[in-house]
Scaffold this motif. Structure first.
Motif, PDB file in Angstrom:
ATOM      1  N   PHE A   1       5.542  99.476  13.184  1.00 23.94           N
ATOM      2  CA  PHE A   1       5.463  98.103  13.670  1.00 23.94           C
ATOM      3  C   PHE A   1       6.819  97.534  14.091  1.00 23.94           C
ATOM      4  O   PHE A   1       6.896  96.407  14.553  1.00 23.94           O
ATOM      5  N   ARG A   2       7.868  98.334  13.887  1.00 26.37           N
ATOM      6  CA  ARG A   2       9.223  97.893  14.217  1.00 26.37           C
ATOM      7  C   ARG A   2       9.609  96.620  13.472  1.00 26.37           C
ATOM      8  O   ARG A   2      10.345  95.770  14.005  1.00 26.37           O
ATOM      9  N   ILE A   3       9.103  96.475  12.270  1.00 24.11           N
ATOM     10  CA  ILE A   3       9.499  95.342  11.432  1.00 24.11           C
ATOM     11  C   ILE A   3      10.867  95.661  10.836  1.00 24.11           C
ATOM     12  O   ILE A   3      11.018  96.664  10.137  1.00 24.11           O
ATOM     13  N   PRO A   4      11.881  94.856  11.124  1.00 21.23           N
ATOM     14  CA  PRO A   4      13.233  95.190  10.666  1.00 21.23           C
ATOM     15  C   PRO A   4      13.366  95.171   9.147  1.00 21.23           C
ATOM     16  O   PRO A   4      12.650  94.438   8.454  1.00 21.23           O
ATOM     17  N   ILE A   5      14.258  95.992   8.639  1.00 19.40           N
ATOM     18  CA  ILE A   5      14.579  96.010   7.206  1.00 19.40           C
ATOM     19  C   ILE A   5      15.998  95.472   7.066  1.00 19.40           C
ATOM     20  O   ILE A   5      16.958  96.086   7.547  1.00 19.40           O
ATOM     21  N   TYR A   6      16.120  94.335   6.411  1.00 22.74           N
ATOM     22  CA  TYR A   6      17.410  93.668   6.315  1.00 22.74           C
ATOM     23  C   TYR A   6      18.205  94.161   5.108  1.00 22.74           C
ATOM     24  O   TYR A   6      17.719  94.971   4.308  1.00 22.74           O
ATOM     25  N   LYS A   7      19.406  93.625   4.986  1.00 21.24           N
ATOM     26  CA  LYS A   7      20.345  94.103   3.979  1.00 21.24           C
ATOM     27  C   LYS A   7      19.781  93.990   2.559  1.00 21.24           C
ATOM     28  O   LYS A   7      19.880  94.933   1.767  1.00 21.24           O
TER      29      LYS A   7
ATOM     30  N   LEU B   1      23.726  89.256   0.550  1.00 22.17           N
ATOM     31  CA  LEU B   1      22.337  89.705   0.519  1.00 22.17           C
ATOM     32  C   LEU B   1      21.360  88.587   0.875  1.00 22.17           C
ATOM     33  O   LEU B   1      20.207  88.855   1.208  1.00 22.17           O
ATOM     34  N   GLU B   2      21.826  87.348   0.782  1.00 26.04           N
ATOM     35  CA  GLU B   2      20.940  86.220   1.065  1.00 26.04           C
ATOM     36  C   GLU B   2      20.871  85.873   2.559  1.00 26.04           C
ATOM     37  O   GLU B   2      20.006  85.102   2.979  1.00 26.04           O
TER      38      GLU B   2
ATOM     39  N   GLY C   1      13.066  94.757  -7.919  1.00 26.97           N
ATOM     40  CA  GLY C   1      13.386  95.196  -6.561  1.00 26.97           C
ATOM     41  C   GLY C   1      12.337  94.758  -5.557  1.00 26.97           C
ATOM     42  O   GLY C   1      12.670  94.336  -4.449  1.00 26.97           O
ATOM     43  N   SER C   2      11.067  94.828  -5.943  1.00 29.13           N
ATOM     44  CA  SER C   2       9.981  94.394  -5.044  1.00 29.13           C
ATOM     45  C   SER C   2      10.058  92.891  -4.788  1.00 29.13           C
ATOM     46  O   SER C   2       9.771  92.431  -3.681  1.00 29.13           O
ATOM     47  N   CYS C   3      10.433  92.140  -5.809  1.00 27.33           N
ATOM     48  CA  CYS C   3      10.591  90.689  -5.648  1.00 27.33           C
ATOM     49  C   CYS C   3      11.759  90.353  -4.724  1.00 27.33           C
ATOM     50  O   CYS C   3      11.690  89.395  -3.955  1.00 27.33           O
ATOM     51  N   ILE C   4      12.818  91.152  -4.786  1.00 28.93           N
ATOM     52  CA  ILE C   4      13.949  90.948  -3.873  1.00 28.93           C
ATOM     53  C   ILE C   4      13.516  91.251  -2.444  1.00 28.93           C
ATOM     54  O   ILE C   4      13.830  90.500  -1.511  1.00 28.93           O
TER      55      ILE C   4
END
Length: 358
Positions: free
Chosen positions: A129-135, A331-332, A316-319
């Motif tokens: 889906f090309r959904i970006p993964i951020y820092k 990270l924010e 980690g999932s919550c982050i």
């Protein structure tokens, strides 16, 4: 520094958590009281619940989606069949194959390996889906991956059983199919604009047909018949019927809210609703199911490592889903809340400049 990043309209994810845990507790009670666990009958009940609940909500919300389908009909129905096939395999593994391995491996293994679902869904969302993964999401995936590796290493170190390879493979397949199910549904909901309740109804009837075909080789009523033949206590038989009814209702409710959450949020949010209660069940299995055994005895260190890792996976999932926002190492920066704050700030500046110009 850490802050909560909870957004509005979380009723659907909350209802998934409630209905999922009701079904899980119901299953545990069936096993404890009636010794009823490994049965294709539960798969049939689940798909029947999907179909009935999907049909009722579809008829009540028949105009939920009115846009045209960009894909050809045969492609859409092929994807729907594929989605139902994933769902069928998930429940075939959960209700028939995996319970057989639970006699030899840790009963909580499937629960503790759920982090593979998070990793798989994130990668598939990125590549398909090309959904970006951020820092902050990369950080959370690295944390979850490390935790998964620790779980596998401790399992091999403490369990030392010949069935572990097969058990790991079947558990990973279960979570992989779950990920494929979520992404297939997301595609149909977002790109084909299919009514979510119609999709659930079709998944239910296709899954029920597939389960019925599989019943040619495996008798789904065998375990039910054995329970009724062996059980002399009528009250326990009545309880089994109640447990099966609860299983039906909780399965229908869970699938309704699961597909709505997938539509309104993302497969990753849907994944979080499954794993958020895992540490509680890991503790339960240790205390009441004599889990985490090594050389025939419960091993405290084995349990301690895994319960810490389970909490870290949820963290980690919550982050990743920005329930927790870490204000360190930048990270924010790409979180929804901070993007909204920057957008609001820019809008105010533009308005001020415009006012000054006039």
């Amino acid at each position: 520094m850490m802050k909560f990043g909870i957004r509005k309209n979380l009723i659907y994810p909350l209802m998934i958590i409630i209905s999922t845990n009701i079904r899980k507790i119901d299953t545990i009670l069936m096993i404890k009281i009636n010794n009823f666990e490994s049965s294709l009958f539960l798969t049939l009940i689940m798909f029947l619940a999907e179909f009935i609940f999907g049909l009722i909500t579809y008829l009540s919300n028949i105009q939920f989606s009115t846009r045209n389908n960009p894909d050809k009909k045969y492609k859409s129905y092929f994807i729907i069949f594929t989605t139902a096939f994933f769902d069928f395999n998930i429940f075939l593994l959960k209700t028939y194959y995996l319970p057989k391995f639970n006699k030899f491996v840790s009963v909580s293994l499937n629960t503790r390996l759920r982090s593979s679902l998070t990793i798989c869904s994130a990668l598939l969302c990125y590549f398909l889906f090309r959904i970006p993964i951020y820092k902050h999401q990369i950080f959370s995936l690295i944390l979850i991956l490390i935790c998964l590796i620790v779980i596998i290493i401790t399992e091999y170190y403490y369990e030392k059983i010949i069935y572990l390879h097969s058990a790991l493979l079947f558990n990973f397949l279960d979570h992989y199919f779950n990920s494929c199910l979520d992404l297939s549904e997301k595609y149909l909901l977002e790109y084909n604009y299919i009514n979510p309740f119609k999709l659930l109804m079709l998944e239910g009837i296709i899954g029920f047909i597939l389960s019925s075909i599989f019943s040619i080789w495996v008798n789904p009523l065998k375990e039910i018949e054995e329970v009724f033949e062996k059980e002399e206590d009528q009250n326990k038989l009545y309880l089994l019927i109640i447990f099966l009814v609860v299983y039906f209702l909780s399965s229908g409710g869970r699938n309704i809210y699961r597909i709505l959450t997938n539509k309104l949020y993302s497969p990753m949010t849907r994944t979080l609703t499954d794993c958020i209660s895992d540490p509680i069940f890991v503790i339960f299995y240790f205390l009441y199911e004599e889990d985490f055994k090594s050389e025939g005895k419960r091993n405290i260190l084995f349990f301690t490592i895994n319960i810490i890792v389970s909490f870290l996976i949820v963290f980690g999932s919550c982050i990743y889903n920005e329930v927790f926002v870490l204000f360190c190492c930048n990270l924010e920066y790409d979180t929804y809340r901070q993007i909204s704050i920057r957008a609001t700030t820019v809008e105010k500046v533009i308005n001020e400049v415009t006012d000054c110009t006039y």
